[in-house]
Scaffold this active site. Sequence first.
Site, mmCIF file in Angstrom:
data_model
loop_
_atom_site.group_PDB
_atom_site.id
_atom_site.type_symbol
_atom_site.label_atom_id
_atom_site.label_comp_id
_atom_site.label_asym_id
_atom_site.label_seq_id
_atom_site.Cartn_x
_atom_site.Cartn_y
_atom_site.Cartn_z
ATOM 1 N N SER A 181 -9.782 -6.801 -0.925
ATOM 2 C CA SER A 181 -9.051 -6.997 -2.074
ATOM 3 C C SER A 181 -8.311 -8.592 -2.302
ATOM 4 C CB SER A 181 -8.309 -6.068 -2.872
ATOM 5 O OG SER A 181 -9.061 -4.764 -3.003
ATOM 6 N N GLU B 274 -3.572 -11.153 -2.736
ATOM 7 C CA GLU B 274 -2.919 -10.133 -1.652
ATOM 8 C C GLU B 274 -2.841 -10.768 -0.377
ATOM 9 O OE1 GLU B 274 -4.114 -5.894 -0.208
ATOM 10 O OE2 GLU B 274 -4.424 -6.215 -2.341
ATOM 11 N N ARG C 145 2.068 -2.816 -2.583
ATOM 12 C CA ARG C 145 1.442 -4.050 -1.687
ATOM 13 C C ARG C 145 2.625 -4.795 -1.242
ATOM 14 N NH1 ARG C 145 -1.197 -0.191 -2.430
ATOM 15 N NH2 ARG C 145 -3.496 -0.258 -2.908
#
Length: 349
Positions: A236, A341, A159
């Site tokens: 998320s 995130e 990520r």
Amino acid sequence: MSTVGTPVQEALREHTTLRLGGPARRFVTASTTEELVSLVRELDAAGEPVLLLGGGSNLVVADAGFAGTVVRIGTTGWDDDGVAAGQNWDDYVAAAVCAGLGGLECLSGIPGSAGATPIQNVGAYGCEISQVLHSIDLYDRRSGEIRTIAAADLGFAYRTSVLKGTDSGIVLRVRFSLHTDGLSAPIRYAELAAALGTEIGARVPAAEAREAVLALRARKGMVLDEADHDTWSAGSFFTNPVVAHDQVADALARIAEVVGSDVPVPRYPADGGVKLSAAWLIERAGFSKGYPGPGGRVRLSTKHTLALTNRGAATTADLLALAREVRDGVRDTFGVTLRPEPLLINCRL
């Protein structure tokens, strides 16, 4: 100042999937790559703070907004030389699958724009952008040059990439290396394999994989739906934590003290350590689906504990309060720190 459109003040909640965020002092849309580069050059030369906006699916903007110019990347379309950065991501994935191209199907239903996908190495259902990206065109704000950068030079990890957390470069175009046989990439995710009735490693028609992924995401509130507040989120909110190899034994021992030594802990190989499931940790730290934040104006999704959602009357302060409660609860229970995130604009946890 700008020669592109008419600069106006704009509420950023109208441009984020969380539907949160205060006003931008100035808001301008660039419809072509040439306009985008010209506008940013002009703003940089004037010393104006700039916030680049794509689909708004990975932004948490403060209630105070942004004291500068927000530049919405409105470039769209694709051809044999790649995809424009502002192109709606899922529309492009749908078109690729329809054209018999495979490799992106597991990334179906992800909101946002194409240009954002390499920045955080977007991934889902066993696929990451790093596995299919060929190259990008990048405007370097420091040198003023436009460069083509190969995927191997983007420093991809879980990520993240060298582009995340910096505004020194602007993605203008992305290119992918896709299969032309109409089949998906090898299925790597057990839940998806089960939904498809196939084995890990099998390849299936890309259209079937896309349909299965969209169904799985919809059940988790991860496909945008204006009528469903479970989708008023940034996806998320926390990444799955990666525990370094030399800390794994201690981390698992502490988790076992809480949940019992006979309870299996979901874990997966990761660069430099072992990746744990953030959703699993959140739930076992006492935060169930639908757990409320201040006044019930924000909640964990009723379908998926990784999504923090706006129930319709929330503020960014409400959302951050819930995020801190969840983060601190997991840390205090298991000794594992969750990290956000999405990008936090003019605010922090």
